[in-house]
Design a protein around this motif. Structure first.
Motif, PDB file in Angstrom:
ATOM      1  N   PHE A   1       1.446  -9.927  -9.343  1.00  0.00           N
ATOM      2  CA  PHE A   1       2.119  -8.767  -8.738  1.00  0.00           C
ATOM      3  C   PHE A   1       1.073  -7.699  -8.424  1.00  0.00           C
ATOM      4  O   PHE A   1       0.150  -7.480  -9.204  1.00  0.00           O
ATOM      5  N   PRO A   2       1.200  -7.030  -7.267  1.00  0.00           N
ATOM      6  CA  PRO A   2       0.199  -6.023  -6.872  1.00  0.00           C
ATOM      7  C   PRO A   2       0.002  -4.941  -7.930  1.00  0.00           C
ATOM      8  O   PRO A   2       0.953  -4.508  -8.583  1.00  0.00           O
ATOM      9  N   LYS A   3      -1.230  -4.540  -8.092  1.00  0.00           N
ATOM     10  CA  LYS A   3      -1.562  -3.478  -9.045  1.00  0.00           C
ATOM     11  C   LYS A   3      -1.157  -2.128  -8.459  1.00  0.00           C
ATOM     12  O   LYS A   3      -1.325  -1.872  -7.275  1.00  0.00           O
ATOM     13  N   ARG A   4      -0.631  -1.283  -9.304  1.00  0.00           N
ATOM     14  CA  ARG A   4      -0.269   0.063  -8.858  1.00  0.00           C
ATOM     15  C   ARG A   4      -1.530   0.914  -8.743  1.00  0.00           C
ATOM     16  O   ARG A   4      -2.527   0.668  -9.430  1.00  0.00           O
ATOM     17  N   ILE A   5      -1.473   1.880  -7.871  1.00  0.00           N
ATOM     18  CA  ILE A   5      -2.553   2.852  -7.769  1.00  0.00           C
ATOM     19  C   ILE A   5      -1.974   4.222  -8.089  1.00  0.00           C
ATOM     20  O   ILE A   5      -0.816   4.500  -7.780  1.00  0.00           O
ATOM     21  N   TYR A   6      -2.773   5.026  -8.755  1.00  0.00           N
ATOM     22  CA  TYR A   6      -2.325   6.363  -9.125  1.00  0.00           C
ATOM     23  C   TYR A   6      -2.706   7.326  -8.006  1.00  0.00           C
ATOM     24  O   TYR A   6      -3.887   7.548  -7.737  1.00  0.00           O
ATOM     25  N   LEU A   7      -1.707   7.883  -7.348  1.00  0.00           N
ATOM     26  CA  LEU A   7      -1.943   8.735  -6.188  1.00  0.00           C
ATOM     27  C   LEU A   7      -2.448  10.112  -6.571  1.00  0.00           C
ATOM     28  O   LEU A   7      -3.133  10.754  -5.783  1.00  0.00           O
ATOM     29  N   THR A   8      -2.126  10.546  -7.771  1.00  0.00           N
ATOM     30  CA  THR A   8      -2.570  11.865  -8.208  1.00  0.00           C
ATOM     31  C   THR A   8      -3.860  11.796  -9.003  1.00  0.00           C
ATOM     32  O   THR A   8      -4.373  12.817  -9.433  1.00  0.00           O
ATOM     33  N   GLY A   9      -4.365  10.573  -9.213  1.00  0.00           N
ATOM     34  CA  GLY A   9      -5.618  10.408  -9.930  1.00  0.00           C
ATOM     35  C   GLY A   9      -5.490  10.433 -11.438  1.00  0.00           C
ATOM     36  O   GLY A   9      -6.475  10.436 -12.153  1.00  0.00           O
ATOM     37  N   ARG A  10      -4.272  10.457 -11.941  1.00  0.00           N
ATOM     38  CA  ARG A  10      -4.109  10.464 -13.396  1.00  0.00           C
ATOM     39  C   ARG A  10      -2.932   9.589 -13.795  1.00  0.00           C
ATOM     40  O   ARG A  10      -1.954   9.461 -13.049  1.00  0.00           O
ATOM     41  N   ILE A  11      -3.047   8.993 -14.953  1.00  0.00           N
ATOM     42  CA  ILE A  11      -1.975   8.158 -15.479  1.00  0.00           C
ATOM     43  C   ILE A  11      -0.771   9.048 -15.765  1.00  0.00           C
ATOM     44  O   ILE A  11      -0.899  10.137 -16.313  1.00  0.00           O
ATOM     45  N   GLY A  12       0.392   8.585 -15.384  1.00  0.00           N
ATOM     46  CA  GLY A  12       1.615   9.353 -15.575  1.00  0.00           C
ATOM     47  C   GLY A  12       2.016  10.117 -14.328  1.00  0.00           C
ATOM     48  O   GLY A  12       3.085  10.693 -14.265  1.00  0.00           O
ATOM     49  N   GLY A  13       1.159  10.109 -13.321  1.00  0.00           N
ATOM     50  CA  GLY A  13       1.461  10.778 -12.063  1.00  0.00           C
ATOM     51  C   GLY A  13       2.118   9.831 -11.082  1.00  0.00           C
ATOM     52  O   GLY A  13       2.566   8.736 -11.434  1.00  0.00           O
ATOM     53  N   ALA A  14       2.139  10.238  -9.837  1.00  0.00           N
ATOM     54  CA  ALA A  14       2.755   9.437  -8.781  1.00  0.00           C
ATOM     55  C   ALA A  14       1.984   8.137  -8.583  1.00  0.00           C
ATOM     56  O   ALA A  14       0.755   8.110  -8.641  1.00  0.00           O
ATOM     57  N   ILE A  15       2.737   7.041  -8.366  1.00  0.00           N
ATOM     58  CA  ILE A  15       2.096   5.755  -8.136  1.00  0.00           C
ATOM     59  C   ILE A  15       2.481   5.224  -6.766  1.00  0.00           C
ATOM     60  O   ILE A  15       3.482   5.627  -6.175  1.00  0.00           O
TER      61      ILE A  15
END
Length: 78
Positions: free
Chosen positions: A47-61
Motif C-alpha cells: 500500500f502506498p506510503k503516506r507523506i506528511y504535508l505539514t512536515g510533522r507526524i500528526g499533521g495533514a497527510i
C-alpha cells in the motif's frame, strides 16, 4: 498553453488527500489505516506510503496519486 506546458503538467506528481483515496479505493478511513499499520493483521506493505504535508507526524497527510493508482491496478489483477 504550449505543448511543453502540458508535458510539464503531466510529470508533476499529484498529492491526494485521505478523503480522495477513500473515494478511489472504496475503503473506509479505519481500513486504510489498518493497511498502513505494520502491527495490524491487515497490513499491506504494497500500500502506498503516506507523506506528511505539514512536515510533522500528526499533521495533514497525503498520498502520491500514481502510487495509489498502481495499487488499485494491482488489486484488480490479484
Amino acid at each position: 498553453m504550449s505543448q511543453s506546458d502540458f508535458i510539464a503538467l503531466a510529470v508533476i506528481p499529484c498529492v491526494l488527500r485521505l478523503k480522495v483515496v477513500m473515494r478511489r479505493t472504496g475503503l473506509s478511513r479505519s481500513s486504510l489505516y489498518s493497511l498502513m499499520d505494520p502491527n495490524s493483521k491487515y497490513f499491506d506493505p504494497s500500500f502506498p506510503k503516506r507523506i506528511y504535508l505539514t512536515g510533522r507526524i500528526g499533521g495533514a497527510i497525503g498520498f502520491i496519486e500514481s502510487e495509489v493508482s498502481q495499487w488499485i491496478e494491482s488489486r484488480i489483477t490479484a
